[in-house]
Write a protein that holds these residues in place. Structure first.
Motif, mmCIF file in Angstrom:
data_model
loop_
_atom_site.group_PDB
_atom_site.id
_atom_site.type_symbol
_atom_site.label_atom_id
_atom_site.label_comp_id
_atom_site.label_asym_id
_atom_site.label_seq_id
_atom_site.Cartn_x
_atom_site.Cartn_y
_atom_site.Cartn_z
ATOM 1 N N LYS A 83 0.837 -1.207 0.000
ATOM 2 C CA LYS A 83 0.000 0.000 0.000
ATOM 3 C C LYS A 83 0.876 1.262 0.000
ATOM 4 N N MET A 84 1.940 1.261 0.813
ATOM 5 C CA MET A 84 2.849 2.414 0.835
ATOM 6 C C MET A 84 3.472 2.629 -0.537
ATOM 7 N N LEU A 85 3.914 1.530 -1.158
ATOM 8 C CA LEU A 85 4.556 1.642 -2.463
ATOM 9 C C LEU A 85 3.578 2.133 -3.527
ATOM 10 N N GLN A 86 2.326 1.696 -3.455
ATOM 11 C CA GLN A 86 1.323 2.185 -4.403
ATOM 12 C C GLN A 86 1.180 3.696 -4.298
ATOM 13 N N ARG A 87 1.078 4.195 -3.067
ATOM 14 C CA ARG A 87 0.935 5.649 -2.871
ATOM 15 C C ARG A 87 2.190 6.393 -3.308
ATOM 16 N N LEU A 88 3.361 5.853 -2.960
ATOM 17 C CA LEU A 88 4.618 6.506 -3.335
ATOM 18 C C LEU A 88 4.827 6.479 -4.848
ATOM 19 N N GLU A 89 4.394 5.404 -5.486
ATOM 20 C CA GLU A 89 4.499 5.304 -6.943
ATOM 21 C C GLU A 89 3.558 6.307 -7.614
ATOM 22 N N GLN A 90 2.338 6.432 -7.101
ATOM 23 C CA GLN A 90 1.375 7.402 -7.648
ATOM 24 C C GLN A 90 1.895 8.828 -7.515
ATOM 25 N N ALA A 91 2.645 9.075 -6.440
ATOM 26 C CA ALA A 91 3.206 10.414 -6.215
ATOM 27 C C ALA A 91 4.484 10.642 -7.017
ATOM 28 N N GLY A 92 4.978 9.602 -7.690
ATOM 29 C CA GLY A 92 6.181 9.733 -8.509
ATOM 30 C C GLY A 92 7.484 9.567 -7.756
ATOM 31 N N HIS A 93 7.425 9.041 -6.517
ATOM 32 C CA HIS A 93 8.633 8.903 -5.706
ATOM 33 C C HIS A 93 9.335 7.567 -5.881
ATOM 34 N N VAL A 94 8.612 6.526 -6.273
ATOM 35 C CA VAL A 94 9.226 5.208 -6.477
ATOM 36 C C VAL A 94 8.783 4.625 -7.804
ATOM 37 N N LEU A 95 9.584 3.702 -8.277
ATOM 38 C CA LEU A 95 9.296 2.970 -9.495
ATOM 39 C C LEU A 95 9.405 1.485 -9.157
ATOM 40 N N ARG A 96 8.406 0.714 -9.590
ATOM 41 C CA ARG A 96 8.462 -0.742 -9.431
ATOM 42 C C ARG A 96 8.525 -1.357 -10.820
ATOM 43 N N ARG A 97 9.373 -2.391 -10.939
ATOM 44 C CA ARG A 97 9.513 -3.081 -12.226
ATOM 45 C C ARG A 97 9.919 -4.527 -11.962
ATOM 46 N N PRO A 98 9.673 -5.398 -12.939
ATOM 47 C CA PRO A 98 10.079 -6.794 -12.758
ATOM 48 C C PRO A 98 11.600 -6.898 -12.619
ATOM 49 N N ASP A 99 12.060 -7.810 -11.787
ATOM 50 C CA ASP A 99 13.485 -8.072 -11.624
ATOM 51 C C ASP A 99 13.955 -8.852 -12.855
ATOM 52 N N PRO A 100 14.950 -8.355 -13.603
ATOM 53 C CA PRO A 100 15.391 -9.069 -14.803
ATOM 54 C C PRO A 100 15.982 -10.452 -14.497
ATOM 55 N N ASP A 101 16.455 -10.660 -13.261
ATOM 56 C CA ASP A 101 17.019 -11.954 -12.873
ATOM 57 C C ASP A 101 15.948 -12.953 -12.452
ATOM 58 N N ASP A 102 14.781 -12.467 -12.081
ATOM 59 C CA ASP A 102 13.667 -13.331 -11.665
ATOM 60 C C ASP A 102 12.387 -12.542 -11.900
ATOM 61 N N ARG A 103 11.744 -12.783 -13.020
ATOM 62 C CA ARG A 103 10.601 -11.974 -13.414
ATOM 63 C C ARG A 103 9.411 -12.109 -12.472
ATOM 64 N N ARG A 104 9.449 -13.059 -11.540
ATOM 65 C CA ARG A 104 8.391 -13.160 -10.536
ATOM 66 C C ARG A 104 8.604 -12.127 -9.429
ATOM 67 N N ALA A 105 9.836 -11.685 -9.271
ATOM 68 C CA ALA A 105 10.178 -10.720 -8.224
ATOM 69 C C ALA A 105 10.034 -9.293 -8.762
ATOM 70 N N VAL A 106 9.822 -8.359 -7.842
ATOM 71 C CA VAL A 106 9.649 -6.954 -8.198
ATOM 72 C C VAL A 106 10.783 -6.146 -7.592
ATOM 73 N N LEU A 107 11.408 -5.316 -8.428
ATOM 74 C CA LEU A 107 12.410 -4.373 -7.945
ATOM 75 C C LEU A 107 11.734 -3.040 -7.664
ATOM 76 N N VAL A 108 12.176 -2.399 -6.603
ATOM 77 C CA VAL A 108 11.651 -1.095 -6.206
ATOM 78 C C VAL A 108 12.841 -0.149 -6.095
ATOM 79 N N GLU A 109 12.672 1.064 -6.598
ATOM 80 C CA GLU A 109 13.737 2.056 -6.475
ATOM 81 C C GLU A 109 13.155 3.461 -6.384
ATOM 82 N N ALA A 110 13.920 4.330 -5.745
ATOM 83 C CA ALA A 110 13.538 5.741 -5.685
ATOM 84 C C ALA A 110 13.746 6.342 -7.070
ATOM 85 N N THR A 111 12.854 7.228 -7.455
ATOM 86 C CA THR A 111 12.980 7.898 -8.750
ATOM 87 C C THR A 111 13.906 9.104 -8.630
#
Length: 182
Positions: A83-111
């Motif tokens: 839920k925190m990540l959804q709000r932070l992503e909507q605000a443009g503070h974080v980006l979530r994307r599939p992990d290229p090493d394991d597409r089931r996993a999600v990478l999160v990073e500050a924008t």
């Protein structure tokens, strides 16, 4: 002329009956609650909810991490972090994307856009620190930090799921004598 009166918050007779055997624990609970309220007020000014600053602090320092690692580091329920990540992503503070090493996993990073928020959080956290410790000199602040570190170490010793970050901080206070947990 006014007489010196003991503040009512420190009068053990005013504690709830069940808390009289744990006045420090009762005070710590009240202080933690009030600190969270004060944090909420300063963070509202930068557009964050309490707890989101810890997500951002971690991401600013760690870079891109798996969402599962973030959950473990913050020691929060996965649904809370999501839920925190959804709000932070909507605000443009974080980006979530599939992990290229394991597409089931999600990478999160500050924008890059969140870099301005970093300075605002630093200032808000500094304001909170000054408000929290008003009236304490440098020696008292150092001693309070030492004592709270000892309390944290005690709690980590008794808590099997003590977060790794807290375990490291507690070990520093006790010279590495923290045990228990994963």
């Amino acid at each position: 002329m006014t007489a010196e009166v003991e503040p009512p918050c420190t009068d053990i007779e005013r504690l709830p009956t069940a808390a009289r055997r744990g006045p420090v624990s009762h005070t710590v609970s009240r202080v933690a609650r009030l600190h969270r309220i004060a944090a909420g007020k300063v963070l509202k000014g930068v557009g964050l909810y309490p707890g989101q600053e810890f997500v951002m602090m971690y991401l600013w320092d760690a870079g891109a991490v798996r969402q599962s690692a973030l959950i473990k580091a913050l020691d929060l329920d996965p649904s809370t972090v999501t839920k925190m990540l959804q709000r932070l992503e909507q605000a443009g503070h974080v980006l979530r994307r599939p992990d290229p090493d394991d597409r089931r996993a999600v990478l999160v990073e500050a924008t890059d856009a969140s870099c301005g928020l970093l300075r605002e959080v630093e200032l808000a956290w500094g304001d909170l620190e000054e408000h929290t410790l008003a009236g304490l000199d440098a020696k008292d602040r150092t001693e309070l930090a030492r004592l709270l570190g000892r309390v944290e170490a005690n709690l980590c010793t008794e808590t099997a799921d003590c977060p790794e970050e807290a375990r490291r901080a507690a070990a520093a206070v006790t010279g590495g004598a923290v045990t228990g947990g994963a």
